[in-house]
Design an enzyme around this catalytic site. Structure first.
Site, PDB file in Angstrom:
ATOM      1  N   LYS B  86       0.871  -1.181   0.000  1.00 17.84           N
ATOM      2  CA  LYS B  86       0.000   0.000   0.000  1.00 17.84           C
ATOM      3  C   LYS B  86       0.906   1.229   0.000  1.00 17.84           C
ATOM      4  O   LYS B  86       1.957   1.235   0.674  1.00 17.84           O
ATOM      5  CB  LYS B  86      -0.849  -0.041   1.276  1.00 17.84           C
ATOM      6  CG  LYS B  86      -1.913   1.041   1.402  1.00 17.84           C
ATOM      7  CD  LYS B  86      -2.706   0.819   2.701  1.00 17.84           C
ATOM      8  CE  LYS B  86      -3.816   1.832   2.895  1.00 17.84           C
ATOM      9  NZ  LYS B  86      -4.581   1.561   4.156  1.00 17.84           N
ATOM     10  N   SER B 161      -9.480   1.724   3.387  1.00 14.49           N
ATOM     11  CA  SER B 161      -8.614   2.473   2.509  1.00 14.49           C
ATOM     12  C   SER B 161      -7.621   1.620   1.725  1.00 14.49           C
ATOM     13  O   SER B 161      -7.053   2.093   0.746  1.00 14.49           O
ATOM     14  CB  SER B 161      -7.838   3.509   3.325  1.00 14.49           C
ATOM     15  OG  SER B 161      -6.972   2.858   4.237  1.00 14.49           O
ATOM     16  N   SER B 185      -9.499  -0.736   7.607  1.00 15.47           N
ATOM     17  CA  SER B 185      -8.968  -0.503   6.257  1.00 15.47           C
ATOM     18  C   SER B 185      -8.300  -1.699   5.586  1.00 15.47           C
ATOM     19  O   SER B 185      -7.948  -1.625   4.411  1.00 15.47           O
ATOM     20  CB  SER B 185      -7.983   0.672   6.266  1.00 15.47           C
ATOM     21  OG  SER B 185      -8.713   1.880   6.269  1.00 15.47           O
TER      22      SER B 185
END
Lengths: 481, 495
Positions: B86, B161, B185
């Site tokens: 990420k 996210s 997330s």
């Protein structure tokens, strides 16, 4: 109306750890800008602080020296504000749980001992340094200082005169030196001071409106700035005016204080517990370990010198003003010197010599035992005090010991009777006129005879001994007559 | 498109000598090449560097196989496994943006601990995945750069996210990706994209180098095809880190050791007093069915209560923004990242931050700044922290009676783009099932538990005791073996 002055000081002291408080960058001062920086102390995204336990040791030591209670369970908080020299946009500090609280520092004010309360002592990180271009076009920031460990020491409003404020600040410096936690150089910023000052009518309990004095960069200016501010406020209050609560700075050129910012611009720092660090727990063993490193503190030592060595308070004060001076003095006494003589030599000739070269006691060219040896020569009347001073100078310059210097200069006093008696007889024999004068009642004639003998020994004869020997011989002659 | 390969399958294949690292890196790069223009999972793909690294590992493959045969292991390290990070995890010399304009050109001078650990485990990093700006959001729509599409339906969000990581794994571009979980997330996008997502216990995985959103809640974890892969990856990213004071002093353990398929006698807690507004009955049914599957295999189902979970979302949306408001103060245009010049210092700050941050980030900075303000701190931040303690105590009590707790990961399957962006509060409330684990610091995992009528994945969430990922993984893996269906391949890419 008569007014009473109320002063409180906030002192920041940089701790002399090798590395910064939350990263392993060096703390050295004066290196090229931004050479001691890393992702942590420049606030790079994702970086995290790790507490340097040496900084905790030093803060605890300083807090113990200032008689604080230690909060064995405390924490760090974030103090949030924007400024370019603050890389993370917050300073890691301690808000409601300082490492030390409820302490005090004692100062001697004109012979009276006064206790100044210490509200709190907490640990935090220093910010960087901004350099603003003269034309205002740009600002450069040096992050070498960012993350250097600091302790902030906040006093109670117990200080009543600008002089006391200076004595308190000097006392803090002395204490930090004793604990070996900071070099406390105001000109390098390793000791910084802000002062709060207000006046109130004598007898009134509530404090008057205060001003805060910032940017004080020398011990002298602490007193000067506060004296100016005290007078300024007194003049305002004398005509029924009101002091504006604000931050002022001391301008050393005009020797006055000037407005920096008013209270309305005060920050809301939005303190909250620092989530990147765990709570700080100083267990009993840790505390004991630090306590064991505490030296005898200045005031205790001062009292001991007066008691143990029968020194005047002034001497005790000078000798204990620095840990190393005290150690040196005691080493001289331990090597056999009389305490008062040792004190006189250390305070006078030795510190005079070192001060002249802007050096500290650590740079002494004369070891304590060597000074004790010189003092022993004088005590034994082998050299005069005046000669001793010359000898000391040579010792300083050459590094030679007293015995060598005295021998090389042929300086040693001749006090030995078997050496002196034949000389005395020779002088008496070759100066019949003076002898007659003396025997005739002219006391002064003795002086001429002493002078002759000193001449004969190139000044090395012990004048006291010579005097006595001549008098004995002459009195014997008188009795014969 | 066939069923994506797992980490385990790749390792076994390489261990037998059938394939070598560069085969898998090429395989992954090929899928990215073919599908990511439609998915938008990656912000950056570093194919050349990855291939170079894979070829280096090819040269070591024989040596690696030899070491396996002497130890008897089948999976030493993550040898030659392609993966993605990420884009809120710092990679030295390689842009790291947190999907924000303010860091659009930021190149970190150091790598996150997890990146270092995966390099040491001989993984092959392919690139950085999309996210909601600074990990603030649950749809990845708040990325400043691009949308990421749900591989099961391109008109739907992938969740967030960690939406890029979830979509990349779901679409088979990489067998695993790391995400970060502050309030769900990892687990929520895993549920939306039909993959496994594990949020470890707070302190299990180092946060050093993870661009902070909310420091006391953030935790890095893997998104994978299977529970076993999640256990394997956790093995190599976890452990104490001297650079992260909040990393826990844990000892090494084998997270795969309890993956026997056996759940008999384990106690599964179910919570009847937790509910969401707009709860999709399909999801509830699927979760009930999953619990029934576990019970059928001998697990014991017990009722537990989490009475304070009703306040979890409110507490979360004070604590997280408060910490964020402070964590994001460093993006001031002074030292790195984007700067917009201004007349004065204040002007420069205002312009930089106004242009650099997106709407959702600004919203949270404002909420957090307010919650910490003088006069409001006690009413908001402090009370939220007190509520956290009560929530943690609820869990402590519940775990006296059970080994894991089962509940949905999300109230509903993936929603359409812009469906929820007009009402941020409603979107916040959807976090009801995921935020309690963050507030209490507990491990949680999403395991796919079925497909909705619209053909979207639904997720079972299991929560475990602090630092008891092994039991959590055991139950999750047991369910995965017992659930009696295989997840259909992502059909969003078909046709």
């Amino acid at each position: 109306m008569e007014f009473e002055t109320v002063i409180g000081l906030e002192v920041h002291v940089e701790l002399n750890t090798n590395t910064k408080i939350f990263c392993s960058c060096k703390t050295s001062f004066g290196d090229p800008p931004n050479t001691h920086v890393c992702p942590v102390c420049t606030g790079q995204p994702g970086s995290l602080p790790v507490l340097n336990e040496r900084a905790v040791d030093m803060a605890v030591k300083a807090a113990l020296a200032l008689h604080c209670q230690i909060n064995q369970d405390c924490k760090f908080d974030r103090k949030n504000y924007f400024y370019p020299d603050l890389p993370k946009g917050y300073q890691i500090s301690q808000f409601d749980q300082p490492i030390g609280e409820h302490g005090y520092l004692e100062i001697d004010v004109h012979g009276d001992r006064k206790r100044i309360g210490i509200t709190r002592l907490h640990l935090e990180e220093d910010a960087g340094k901004s350099q603003h271009a003269a034309d205002g076009s740009h600002t450069l920031v040096d992050y070498n200082r960012t993350g250097v460990p600091l302790i902030e020491i906040v006093s109670e409003p117990d200080i009543r005169t600008p002089e006391e404020a200076r004595l308190y600040l000097e006392g803090i410096r002395e204490m930090m030196h004793y604990c070996d936690v900071s070099d406390c150089r105001m000109e390098e910023g390793s000791l910084r001071c802000d002062a709060n000052i207000s006046l109130r009518p004598v007898g009134q309990q509530e404090f008057g409106l205060k001003t805060e004095l910032k940017n004080i960069n020398s011990f002298r200016f602490v007193q000067k700035g506060l004296e100016y501010e005290e007078q300024r406020q007194r003049e305002i209050l004398a005509v029924g005016g009101e002091v504006v609560q604000e931050t002022r700075r001391f301008d050393d050129v005009s020797q006055t204080t000037l407005t920096m910012r008013s209270k309305e611009e005060a920050h809301d720092y939005r303190y909250f517990p620092e989530p990147d660090l765990v709570g700080l727990h100083i267990d009993d063993a840790w505390l004991a370990r630090v306590r064991a490193t505490l030296p005898e503190l200045p005031m205790e030592k001062r009292d001991r010198y007066i008691r143990q060595y029968q020194l005047p308070a002034y001497d005790a004060g000078v000798l204990t003003s620095d840990l190393a001076i005290g150690e040196y003095f005691e080493a001289v006494v331990a090597a056999g010197a009389d305490a008062k003589s040792a004190s006189n030599w250390v305070m006078g000739d030795l510190l005079g010599y070192l001060n002249g070269r802007s050096e500290g006691i650590a740079a002494t060219p004369v070891a304590a035992v060597e000074l004790a040896e010189l003092i022993a020569f004088i005590a034994a009347d082998r050299v005069s005090i005046k000669q001793g001073k010359d000898v000391f100078k040579v010792m300083c310059e050459t590094g030679k010991d007293a015995k060598t210097v005295i021998r090389e200069a042929g300086m040693e006093q001749i006090s030995d009777m078997s050496t002196l008696l034949p000389l005395v007889d020779a002088v008496l024999a070759s100066n019949p006129k003076s002898v007659q004068d003396f025997l005739g009642g002219k006391e002064k004639a003795l002086g001429a005879l002493v002078g002759q003998l000193m001449k004969a020994t190139q000044g090395q004869a012990n004048p006291g001994v010579v005097n006595q020997l001549l008098r004995d011989r002459l009195n014997a002659l008188k009795a014969v007559e | 498109m066939g069923k994506p390969y797992t980490v385990k399958q790749m390792l076994v294949s390489m261990a037998s000598g059938d394939t070598q690292p560069s085969d898998w890196t090429q395989h992954s790069l090929g899928i990215i090449e073919n599908t990511d223009d439609k998915i938008g999972a990656f912000l950056q793909v570093n194919g050349e560097q990855a291939l170079q690294r894979a070829h280096q590992l090819d040269d070591q493959a024989a040596h690696w196989r030899a070491s396996l045969s002497t130890t008897g292991a089948t999976t030493q390290g993550l040898f030659g496994i392609p993966y993605a990070l990420k884009d809120n995890m710092c990679t030295k010399g390689m842009g790291t943006t947190a999907a924000s304009q303010i860091l659009a050109n930021y190149i970190p001078p150091y790598s996150a601990t997890v990146a270092e650990k995966l390099t040491q485990a001989n993984g092959v990093m392919l690139g950085k995945t999309n996210l909601d700006e600074f990990a603030m959001g649950s749809s990845t729509e708040h990325s400043a750069f691009q949308k990421t599409h749900n591989p099961y339906n391109l008109n739907r969000v992938p969740g967030g996210s960690s939406g890029g990581s979830a979509a990349a794994v779901a679409a088979g571009m990489v067998p695993f990706a790391l995400g970060s979980d502050t309030g769900g997330s990892i687990r929520q996008p895993a549920a939306f994209c039909g993959v496994v997502g594990l949020k470890p216990t707070y302190g299990r995985v180092s946060r050093f180098g993870l661009i902070a959103f909310a420091s006391s809640l953030d935790q890095i974890g893997p998104l994978t095809q299977t529970v076993e892969d999640a256990a394997l990856v956790l093995q190599y990213i976890s452990g104490p880190d001297p650079l992260d004071s909040t990393s826990a002093p844990t000892v090494t353990e084998d997270f795969t050791r309890l993956l026997t398929g056996e759940v008999k006698g384990l106690r599964i807690g179910i919570v009847r007093d937790i509910s969401a507004v707009g709860m999709d009955p399909q999801v509830m049914t699927a979760v009930d069915k999953a619990v029934a599957v576990l019970a059928g295999a001998g697990a014991q189902v017990v009722d537990v209560a989490l009475p304070h979970s009703a306040y979890a979302v409110a507490s979360y949306y004070l604590v997280a923004p408060a910490e964020a408001s402070s964590n994001l103060a460093r993006y001031d245009g002074v030292r790195y990242g984007r700067r917009v010049e201004g007349e004065t210092l204040l002007d420069m700050y205002e312009r930089t931050r106004s242009e650099g941050f997106g709407m959702e980030v600004k919203r949270r900075i404002m909420i957090g700044t307010y919650a910490l303000s003088s006069g409001y701190y006690d009413a908001y931040y402090k009370r939220a922290q007190q509520m956290r303690t009560l929530i943690r105590q609820d869990f402590d009590e519940a775990f006296q009676k059970c080994d894991v707790i089962a509940m949905p990961t999300t109230p509903s399957p993936a929603f359409a783009f812009e469906e929820k962006s007009a009402n941020p509060l409603q979107l916040y409330l959807d976090d009801i099932f995921t935020v309690p684990a963050n507030l209490a610091g507990l491990p949680g995992i999403n395991v796919p538990c079925g497909m909705s009528n619209e053909g979207l994945p639904m997720g079972l969430q299991l929560l475990g005791k602090a630092f008891d990922e092994s039991t959590l993984l055991q139950v999750a893996h047991g369910y995965e073996q017992l659930r009696g269906f295989t997840m259909p391949s992502p059909h969003g890419l078909e046709g």
